[in-house]
Design an enzyme around this catalytic site. Structure first.
Site, PDB file in Angstrom:
ATOM      1  N   ASP A 149       0.857  -1.185   0.000  1.00 42.57           N
ATOM      2  CA  ASP A 149       0.000   0.000   0.000  1.00 42.57           C
ATOM      3  C   ASP A 149       0.893   1.235   0.000  1.00 42.57           C
ATOM      4  O   ASP A 149       2.031   1.189  -0.480  1.00 42.57           O
ATOM      5  CB  ASP A 149      -0.937  -0.070   1.232  1.00 42.57           C
ATOM      6  CG  ASP A 149      -2.295   0.539   0.940  1.00 42.57           C
ATOM      7  OD1 ASP A 149      -2.346   1.767   0.776  1.00 42.57           O
ATOM      8  OD2 ASP A 149      -3.284  -0.199   0.869  1.00 42.57           O
ATOM      9  N   HIS A 190      -3.663   6.057   3.476  1.00 42.76           N
ATOM     10  CA  HIS A 190      -4.463   4.901   3.058  1.00 42.76           C
ATOM     11  C   HIS A 190      -3.936   3.600   3.660  1.00 42.76           C
ATOM     12  O   HIS A 190      -4.685   2.818   4.262  1.00 42.76           O
ATOM     13  CB  HIS A 190      -4.433   4.849   1.527  1.00 42.76           C
ATOM     14  CG  HIS A 190      -5.300   3.805   0.906  1.00 42.76           C
ATOM     15  ND1 HIS A 190      -4.826   2.567   0.526  1.00 42.76           N
ATOM     16  CD2 HIS A 190      -6.607   3.820   0.587  1.00 42.76           C
ATOM     17  CE1 HIS A 190      -5.817   1.871  -0.012  1.00 42.76           C
ATOM     18  NE2 HIS A 190      -6.908   2.606   0.007  1.00 42.76           N
ATOM     19  N   SER A 369     -11.151  -1.129  -0.617  1.00 44.73           N
ATOM     20  CA  SER A 369      -9.871  -1.132   0.107  1.00 44.73           C
ATOM     21  C   SER A 369     -10.040  -1.552   1.555  1.00 44.73           C
ATOM     22  O   SER A 369      -9.127  -2.126   2.148  1.00 44.73           O
ATOM     23  CB  SER A 369      -9.238   0.261   0.106  1.00 44.73           C
ATOM     24  OG  SER A 369      -8.557   0.507  -1.082  1.00 44.73           O
TER      25      SER A 369
END
Ligand SMILES: [Ca+2]
Ligand SMILES: [Ca+2]
Ligand SMILES: [Ca+2]
Length: 431
Positions: A149, A190, A369
């Protein structure tokens, strides 16, 4: 042809400059939304292990100006001279007998839906019956989930800080594929949120919980501060994770619209090494599952809201395997006055854009996600239960899923909504 190239190499042996980083163009040259390749970049893999001068000569022949060899394997990332066309370079490479394959370096994007910070309870864990899950299995540090990520807030290093609610979480050495250092810190927000879904510090009197909180995490930074990555970088991250014996699961909450041979081969190598790969289907409300979720050997995860129906953004299609909770900020189906997002700790993305990565808070985020790491967490718990074959892991997750939507497997929900308690109690130690 080959002999001529080798002869020429003797005089043109000056090494190509090492490309400084992957996808390292300035931010204002980032691919625009909808643009699916990094400008002027080509990946080439040769059929045999070439000497650097041989490879350099062929790369120059195809119009390359700079090149970077993969950390493992015989593939190269080539940056073309200004004005050179990717199509022409690909055609030249493909005409060379020493070339196995060549492809453009595609763009992969984090599947994120950013939002404002709010505190509340984690309805997705209640819906997954997490307390009963933890009665059966919490994992341990012998099973690690690699989170590919934007990095994770896992250490105090420079401007970066470990997120407070990772206080008791085990981290194994990671990799930042951009600078090939172990400092896989998150400069986006994120990856820290996605990692929290898996292994937020739990029962520590602070913040929120994670589904497989006693498992270890491996931070692998393959997305930049803008949430963008490349085929080359993601393949490198997969290879790194697959080389760590504790890693049993790789989570990929990212994707793009085009398929990559580079990434597909890395997936095959990891799967052959006994690793379960989990990827998010994408948030475009499209009838096609994005890549690499769509790849053979990857569990493709879509999202449902709290009603157990396909979230309005979740991609769907024949490649979809299962769904988990991605939520919907516009809904409040549990009627608690809070938007139905997935709540984990990360830092303020706006502050991060100004270079501050320590403004931690608890944020509702929605998207596939957030659904994928619930499946990655379940897979990790199944490994801890003693299941070692990725095909068996996938089968356990699919056959115990709750059939939602139209009866039987359907393209909007795959085999259904994961039921961790059923998967864990049906197999292995917790029988
Ligand atoms: Ca906590
Ligand atoms: Ca709510
Ligand atoms: Ca169904």
């Amino acid at each position: 042809m080959k002999r001529l190239l080798l002869a020429a190499a003797a005089i043109a042996a000056a090494a190509l400059a090492e490309a400084p980083g992957l996808g390292s163009v300035p931010l204002d040259e980032n691919p625009r939304p909808g643009q699916d390749t990094w400008p002027g970049e080509v990946i080439v893999e040769f059929t045999r292990d070439l000497r650097a001068d041989e490879a350099n000569e062929m790369i120059r022949e195809a119009g390359g100006e700079r090149a970077r060899r993969a950390a493992r394997g015989g593939r190269w990332l080539v940056q073309l001279e200004a004005g050179r066309s990717v199509e022409t370079a690909l055609a030249r490479f493909r005409a060379m007998p020493e070339v196995d394959y060549a492809e453009a370096n595609g763009v992969l994007r984090s599947h994120l839906v950013p939002n404002d910070p709010l505190y509340s309870l984690q309805w997705h864990l209640r819906a997954l019956n997490a307390e009963r899950v933890w009665d059966i299995q919490r994992g341990d540090a012998s099973v690690a989930v690699a989170v590919l990520d934007s990095g994770i807030a896992f250490e105090d290093f420079g401007a970066f800080r470990r997120a407070p609610d990772f206080a008791g979480t085990t981290f194994l050495p990671g990799l930042n594929v951009f600078d090939r250092s172990p400092h896989a810190n998150d400069d986006n927000f994120h990856g820290t949120h996605v990692a929290g879904v898996v292994a937020q510090a739990t029962n520590n009197g602070a913040g929120v919980a994670g589904l497989a909180h006693a498992c270890a995490l491996v931070p692998v930074k393959v997305l930049d501060a803008a949430g963008l990555g490349s085929f080359f970088g993601v393949a490198e991250g997969i290879d790194y994770a697959a080389g760590l014996s504790a890693v049993k699961v790789i989570n990929l909450s990212l994707g793009g619209e085009t398929v990559s041979e580079t990434v597909r081969r890395a997936i095959d190598r990891a799967r052959t090494a006994g690793i379960t790969l989990v990827a998010s289907a994408g948030n475009d409300n499209a009838g096609t599952v994005s890549f690499p979720a769509s790849a053979e050997g990857v569990i493709a995860v879509g999202a449902v809201d709290a009603r157990k129906t396909r979230a309005r953004y979740s991609n769907y299609g024949s490649a979809l395997d299962v769904v988990a909770y991605g939520g919907d900020l516009r809904r409040d189906d549990d009627d608690n006055g809070q938007p139905d997002g997935i709540l984990q700790q990360t830092f303020d993305p706006a502050a991060a854009r100004r270079g501050s990565y320590d403004a931690f808070g608890y944020y509702y985020v929605t998207g596939t996600s957030q659904a994928a790491p619930q499946v990655a967490a379940l897979a990790a718990l199944l490994y801890r239960q003693g299941i070692t074959d990725p095909a068996a892991i996938q089968k356990a997750i699919e056959t115990t899923a709750e059939d939602v939507g139209p009866a039987g497997r359907d393209d909007e929900h795959g085999h259904g909504l994961i039921r961790p308690v059923a998967a864990l109690s049906g197999l292995g130690l917790g029988r």
